[in-house]
Design an enzyme around this catalytic site. Structure first.
Site, short mmCIF file in Angstrom:
data_model
loop_
_atom_site.label_atom_id
_atom_site.label_comp_id
_atom_site.label_asym_id
_atom_site.label_seq_id
_atom_site.Cartn_x
_atom_site.Cartn_y
_atom_site.Cartn_z
N LYS A 62 0.88 -1.18 0.00
CA LYS A 62 0.00 0.00 0.00
C LYS A 62 0.92 1.23 0.00
CE LYS A 62 -1.97 3.00 1.94
NZ LYS A 62 -1.82 4.44 1.56
N GLU B 199 9.53 1.41 11.07
CA GLU B 199 10.60 2.41 10.94
C GLU B 199 9.92 3.77 10.99
OE1 GLU B 199 12.54 5.15 9.75
OE2 GLU B 199 12.81 4.23 7.77
N CYS C 6 13.69 10.17 7.05
CA CYS C 6 13.66 9.63 8.42
C CYS C 6 15.00 9.84 9.11
CB CYS C 6 13.37 8.13 8.39
SG CYS C 6 11.95 7.71 7.41
N GLU D 180 10.38 15.54 15.50
CA GLU D 180 10.75 15.41 14.09
C GLU D 180 9.92 16.41 13.27
OE1 GLU D 180 9.67 11.75 11.97
OE2 GLU D 180 11.70 11.73 11.18
#
Ligand code: ADP
Length: 480
Positions: free
Chosen positions: A172, A247, A281, A380
């Site tokens: 997906k 992750e 990331c 983040e």
């Protein structure tokens, strides 16, 4: 352009007929439409993958599977430029970056093609009348929920590994960036991947993504994305006892000691936050600088930031747009009210005069003396925002580096060999890079974090262990 799902070796429209817009982040204009899959479409894809996992695919020898994956790599290599252009338009990343992503997916298929026939079990000594050994078997059907920042790369690292382990896959992609992966599915089919071994359903996270995570006939989920969504995916998986690899990002520090080769560190520190407009990331989003060189190094960083040009992906500048208006608003929200907190903007990049008005641009920003507990130093941001912080001793650097809920990557810049080892051992991070950052891609290097950075490891040989099931066989037999 209307794009359909890829299920059981063919294109298929979503059962409900729904379509989602595909927006060019450089202009804000819609240029294609995607199938809006529901749980019905996801179920078709999982059923196709299950059938394929029990068919001829499961009986290929390791050498045959390896050769097939090598053919996949070659087909992708031939289509590299086409994939890079599609990725660049869909995600807004400068073409140069998309070209390196297209090269990376080829490398993943090559690497895992080479790993297939080296994935061995063990023999375990039990005595004269017993023989015991382990078999590494495929899990069955693996689900892959992919984010929008690096579709080609993240597909490569998780799907190539899963196929190498003998599984079949349902993917997906993110609703903001699905086009390159739909094309990859066609290319892999052309390369000889049997129908049903790889299936792709596009759609919304809350609809198609959730249906995939909650499906009762999958055997593993690889998820890359935000911690909040990762938590939901893990909760769904827990209902069915499905293992997950998560992750979830980072707030990775680059630690620059006063004895470092600053000329070498400077371009790498800049690139680690500007690459992909900071939507990475493993972005190096904090730079921790030893006090003796803090003024000098931040001045050099500021000069470099002022020279950075942001503009349309096709213009191939230093920085492209962010992925969406929503992401742009999120990044901007971090940059409001800086004065109130006494945070100084040391430098900003420039917006190219040709950048289309409707694009989702954010120029790179360098922030000075950000307090350790400020949200800019803890959360983040996922944009081109670099936070500079001074430190005194080695221990202070370690405490600051380890002082966020994340632990994905850390960079250390120092010429002192003993300190390199001490730092590498004490930093809480899944990967530590000394006098470099990222090892030029690191297809071979296990990657992942702990805490808010996730669970498990992707990439390298390590990924194969999570994507196989270990069976132990013990036989009692006659001694002679
Ligand atoms: P971001 O917030 O950066 O857009 P997300 O973590 O929400 O990232 O999205 C990463 C991937 O997860 C995308 O493919 C998205 O469609 C999917 N996703 C979003 N919400 C869910 C959910 N509730 N269940 C499963 N997948 C989801």
């Amino acid at each position: 352009m209307e794009c359909r799902n890829w299920i059981d070796g063919q294109q298929l429209g979503a059962e409900g007929g729904g379509l989602l817009p595909v927006i060019d982040p450089s202009t804000g204009e819609t240029f294609a439409r995607l199938a809006q899959s529901s749980e019905v479409d996801i179920d078709w894809a999982v059923q196709a993958a299950r059938r394929a996992s029990q068919g001829p695919w499961s009986r290929l020898s390791a050498a045959q599977r390896s050769q097939l994956l090598l053919r996949c790599a070659r087909t992708l290599a031939d289509a590299r430029e086409e994939l890079a252009r599609l990725e660049s338009r869909d995600t807004g990343k400068p073409l140069r970056q998309a070209q390196s992503d297209a090269a990376a997916i080829v490398r993943y298929f090559e690497f895992y093609a080479g790993a297939v026939d080296k994935l061995h079990g063990q023999t375990i000594p039990l005595g004269w009348e017993m023989t015991a050994f382990t078999l590494r078997e495929p899990l069955g059907v693996t689900a892959h929920i992919i984010p929008w920042n690096y579709p080609l790369q993240i597909f490569g690292r998780s799907v190539a590994a899963s196929l190498a382990a003998g599984n079949t896959c349902v993917v997906k992609p993110a609703e903001d960036a699905s086009l390159s992966l739909l094309r990859v599915a066609e290319l892999l089919h052309e390369a000889g991947l049997p129908a049903g071994v790889l299936n792709i359903c596009t759609g919304l996270g809350k609809e198609a993504g959730q249906a995939l995570a909650a499906h009762t006939d999958i055997n593993h989920i690889s998820f890359t994305g935000s911690p909040d969504t990762g938590r939901q995916v893990a909760l769904q998986a827990a209902q069915n006892f499905v293992p997950v690899t998560l992750e979830l990002g980072g707030k990775s520090p680059q630690i620059v000691f006063s004895d470092a080769d600053l000329d070498a560190a400077l371009p790498v520190v800049v690139n680690a936050i500007v690459q992909n407009a900071g939507q990475t990331c493993s972005a190096g989003s904090r730079v921790l600088i030893q006090r003796a060189i803090y003024g000098d190094f931040t001045e050099r960083l500021a000069e470099a930031f002022k020279a950075l040009l942001t503009g349309a992906a096709s213009d191939n500048l230093d920085c492209g747009p962010l992925i969406s208006a929503q992401q742009q608003a999120r990044v901007r929200s971090y940059l409001e009210n800086l004065d109130q907190d006494g945070i100084v903007v040391l430098a900003k990049g420039k917006l190219d005069s040709k950048a289309p008005a409707g694009g989702f641009y954010q120029v790179p920003v360098l922030l000075d003396h950000v307090p350790v507990n400020h949200r800019l130093a803890q959360e983040e941001i996922f944009g081109p925002v670099l936070v500079a912080q001074p430190f005194g001793t080695e221990q202070e650097a370690i405490d600051m580096a380890n002082g966020t809920p994340y632990s994905l990557v850390a960079g250390v810049w120092t010429r002192d060999g003993a300190r390199q080892v001490r730092m590498a051992r004490q930093l809480r991070a899944g990967q530590v890079f000394v006098n470099n950052y990222g090892a030029a891609g690191g297809v071979e290097l296990p990657f992942g974090g702990t805490g808010q950075s996730g669970i498990g490891r992707e990439k390298g040989f390590e990924a194969l262990y999570a994507l196989t099931s270990l069976k132990t066989v013990a036989l009692r037999h006659a001694a002679s």
